[in-house]
Design a protein around this motif. Structure first.
Motif, short mmCIF file in Angstrom:
data_model
loop_
_atom_site.label_atom_id
_atom_site.label_comp_id
_atom_site.label_asym_id
_atom_site.label_seq_id
_atom_site.Cartn_x
_atom_site.Cartn_y
_atom_site.Cartn_z
N ASP A 289 0.81 -1.22 0.00
CA ASP A 289 0.00 0.00 0.00
C ASP A 289 0.84 1.27 0.00
O ASP A 289 0.30 2.38 0.01
CB ASP A 289 -0.97 0.03 1.18
N GLY A 290 2.16 1.14 -0.02
CA GLY A 290 3.04 2.29 -0.16
C GLY A 290 3.00 3.27 1.00
O GLY A 290 3.28 4.46 0.81
N ASP A 291 2.69 2.78 2.20
CA ASP A 291 2.62 3.69 3.35
C ASP A 291 3.92 3.76 4.14
O ASP A 291 4.00 4.42 5.17
CB ASP A 291 1.47 3.30 4.28
N GLY A 292 4.95 3.06 3.66
CA GLY A 292 6.24 3.10 4.34
C GLY A 292 6.44 2.01 5.37
O GLY A 292 7.52 1.92 5.98
N VAL A 293 5.44 1.16 5.59
CA VAL A 293 5.54 0.05 6.55
C VAL A 293 5.44 -1.25 5.76
O VAL A 293 4.49 -1.47 5.01
CB VAL A 293 4.42 0.12 7.61
N ALA A 294 6.45 -2.13 5.91
CA ALA A 294 6.49 -3.38 5.16
C ALA A 294 5.27 -4.24 5.48
O ALA A 294 4.74 -4.22 6.59
CB ALA A 294 7.77 -4.14 5.49
N ASP A 295 4.83 -5.00 4.46
CA ASP A 295 3.63 -5.83 4.63
C ASP A 295 3.74 -6.75 5.83
O ASP A 295 2.74 -7.02 6.51
CB ASP A 295 3.39 -6.66 3.36
N CYS A 300 -2.51 -2.64 9.10
CA CYS A 300 -3.59 -2.12 8.24
C CYS A 300 -3.05 -2.09 6.82
O CYS A 300 -2.65 -1.04 6.32
CB CYS A 300 -4.02 -0.73 8.69
N PRO A 301 -2.99 -3.25 6.17
CA PRO A 301 -2.25 -3.37 4.90
C PRO A 301 -2.88 -2.66 3.71
O PRO A 301 -2.22 -2.51 2.68
CB PRO A 301 -2.20 -4.88 4.68
N ASN A 302 -4.12 -2.22 3.78
CA ASN A 302 -4.77 -1.62 2.62
C ASN A 302 -5.08 -0.15 2.84
O ASN A 302 -6.13 0.36 2.42
CB ASN A 302 -6.07 -2.38 2.30
N THR A 303 -4.17 0.56 3.48
CA THR A 303 -4.36 1.98 3.73
C THR A 303 -4.45 2.75 2.42
O THR A 303 -3.68 2.51 1.48
CB THR A 303 -3.20 2.53 4.57
N GLU A 304 -5.39 3.71 2.36
CA GLU A 304 -5.53 4.52 1.15
C GLU A 304 -4.30 5.38 0.94
O GLU A 304 -3.64 5.80 1.89
CB GLU A 304 -6.78 5.41 1.28
N LYS A 308 -1.59 9.49 6.32
CA LYS A 308 -0.47 9.30 7.24
C LYS A 308 -0.78 8.15 8.19
O LYS A 308 -1.90 8.03 8.68
CB LYS A 308 -0.21 10.57 8.02
N VAL A 309 0.26 7.33 8.44
CA VAL A 309 0.08 6.16 9.29
C VAL A 309 1.07 6.18 10.44
O VAL A 309 2.08 6.90 10.41
CB VAL A 309 0.24 4.86 8.48
N ASP A 310 0.79 5.35 11.46
CA ASP A 310 1.71 5.20 12.58
C ASP A 310 2.69 4.07 12.31
O ASP A 310 2.74 3.54 11.20
CB ASP A 310 0.95 4.97 13.89
N GLY A 311 3.48 3.69 13.32
CA GLY A 311 4.50 2.67 13.11
C GLY A 311 3.97 1.31 12.75
O GLY A 311 4.70 0.48 12.19
N SER A 312 2.71 1.05 13.05
CA SER A 312 2.12 -0.26 12.71
C SER A 312 1.42 -0.24 11.36
O SER A 312 0.84 -1.24 10.95
CB SER A 312 1.14 -0.68 13.80
N GLY A 313 1.45 0.91 10.68
CA GLY A 313 0.83 1.00 9.36
C GLY A 313 -0.62 1.39 9.37
O GLY A 313 -1.28 1.39 8.32
N CYS A 314 -1.21 1.73 10.52
CA CYS A 314 -2.62 2.12 10.62
C CYS A 314 -2.75 3.65 10.58
O CYS A 314 -1.85 4.36 11.03
CB CYS A 314 -3.22 1.59 11.92
#
Length: 456
Positions: A289-295, A300-304, A308-314
């Motif tokens: 999802d290109g949010d900077g957090v590896a899958d 939250c793997p399908n972030t739009e 902006k996301v936190d360290g867990s990708g959410c």
């Protein structure tokens, strides 16, 4: 001692040593495992030297002397040096011998009654000097073979004039000391030739300045200070483990080049590249999802895109109301999903909007609260609000009544600009008549400068 013979001996020694240096560099060049930032512990830093040469009652920089013709006498000495880095060291020196001179009428004017000669036993000079290597980096050769040095220090000279007066054994306040003892300042220069990994051949010239005028036993010129020089040649031996190089001959430029070309370092870089490639091949670094957090770490793997996301990708949710900041109309105030993240407010006095003294201008801190009110009103089409304006007791009642109305109108204007119909917002001005705190203190007056929002 014949001066011509001395010059020939020194010249022959210099030529011989230069030849030894070239042979040593050609046949015995050794590599070192020392590192540029590895510290002194990886080198030999102690050296012991022996030397001999010429003692003369004068120095190259000139100056006045009590005797106009210097004699050349044998001197000899020892040195112990601690090299602190490749450019600087501390040296303890010890020199002994004899110094003498004459008054030659054919060389310059000699005052009538002057002494014809002097002779002084130099028991010792013990000095501590700072030694600076001014040629420690060679850009043309990988290994230095010649070093140029300058040095200066402080020490003690013990001497006894013998001619024209014999002071040996008669020095000191009680005339029972063997030597006169005075402070001496040595200043010198020299050159070192690398003979082998353990041995240097040294040539040096040191000027010794005495803080007195009694070195030659006379006070012919009271304003002058006695001085003498020591021209020497000697051998210096590096002490310590044979597995370590000598810090005297370090060339940092060559060492840095060697480290950059070190095959071990190259192997480590290649191994690191291999580990990165392995990680990429195992999709450990994939980020769908290109949010900077590896899958592998993304909760939250399908972030739009763009959120902006936190360290867990959410998605970030600053006010923790369950509505992501990107969709929260009131991101700093906890609200509900039904009101797009803005808070509900109950009937009756609530959500006071505070103002500065004698001002009807909204504070920026009120914007998020009013945004929430506006969102609430737009979500509830039947709701209306009442805005009650108030003031503190400074000024006249008439003025405060006008000020409280202006404050209520400022809030209404903001809500209308936020999309709320004007007919759904009514205002009432109370001036200073309804305080919620005492007007006797500034803290109380600050609470009274307000607009109260009531749902109807």
């Amino acid at each position: 001692m014949n001066y011509s013979t001395l010059k020939k001996a020194l010249a022959f020694s210099l030529v011989a040593v230069l030849g030894l240096v070239e042979v040593s560099n050609a046949q015995n060049a050794t590599s070192s495992s020392a590192k540029v930032f590895g510290g002194r512990g990886q080198y030999r830093t102690w050296s012991l030297g022996v030397n001999a040469g010429i003692l003369a009652p004068g120095v190259l920089i000139g100056g006045t002397n009590d005797f106009n013709k210097p004699n050349l006498n044998l001197g000899y000495g020892l040195s112990l040096r601690k090299q602190l880095d490749h450019t600087f060291g501390l040296e303890l020196g010890l020199v002994s011998g004899k110094v003498s001179g004459e008054n030659d009428p054919s060389k310059s004017y000699v005052a009538p009654g002057s002494f014809s000669s002097f002779e002084t036993d130099l028991g010792y000079t013990a000095t501590l000097s700072g030694v600076v290597n001014v040629g420690s980096i060679d850009f043309l050769q990988r290994e230095n073979a010649v070093n140029f040095i300058v040095k200066a220090g402080w020490g003690l000279a013990a001497y006894a004039p013998r001619v024209p007066f014999d002071w040996k054994g008669k020095a000191g306040d009680n005339r029972d000391n063997k030597y006169v003892k005075e402070v001496v300042v040595p200043v010198g220069a020299g050159v070192k030739f690398k003979v082998s990994e353990r041995v240097n051949f040294d040539l040096g010239y040191t000027m010794n300045f005495l803080d007195n005028d009694n070195f030659d036993g006379v006070y012919a010129k009271p304003t002058s200070k006695d001085k003498w020089s020591y021209t020497s040649a000697g051998l210096e031996f590096s002490l310590g483990s044979t597995s370590k190089p000598n810090l005297d001959w370090v060339n940092p430029v060559a060492m840095m080049y060697d480290e950059l070309k070190d095959p071990t370092l190259r192997n480590e870089v290649e191994a690191l590249k291999g580990r990165v490639n392995t990680l990429e091949a195992a999709d450990l670094l994939k980020d769908s999802d290109g949010d900077g957090v590896a899958d592998k770490l993304d909760k939250c793997p399908n972030t739009e895109a763009g959120i902006k996301v936190d360290g867990s990708g959410c998605p970030l949710d600053v006010d923790a109301d369950g509505v992501p900041d990107s969709k929260d109309a009131c991101p700093t105030v906890k609200g509900t999903a039904a009101l797009n993240g803005c808070p509900e407010f109950a009937a009756g006095p609530s959500l006071p909007i505070q103002f500065e003294f004698n001002s009807s201008v909204l504070r920026t801190s009120s914007y998020s609260i009013l945004d929430g009110v506006a969102s609430n009103l737009k979500a509830n089409s039947n709701a209306v609000v009442q805005l009650d304006g108030h003031a503190s007791a400074e000024g006249t009642e008439e003025y405060n009544m006008t000020l409280s109305r202006d404050r209520a109108n400022s809030v209404k204007t903001y809500l209308v600009n936020a999309g709320v119909a004007a007919n759904r917002v009514s205002i009432t001005a109370y001036g200073e008549s309804r305080p919620v705190a005492s007007n006797a203190t500034e803290a109380g007056r600050s609470q009274n400068r307000r607009v109260e929002i009531k749902q109807q």
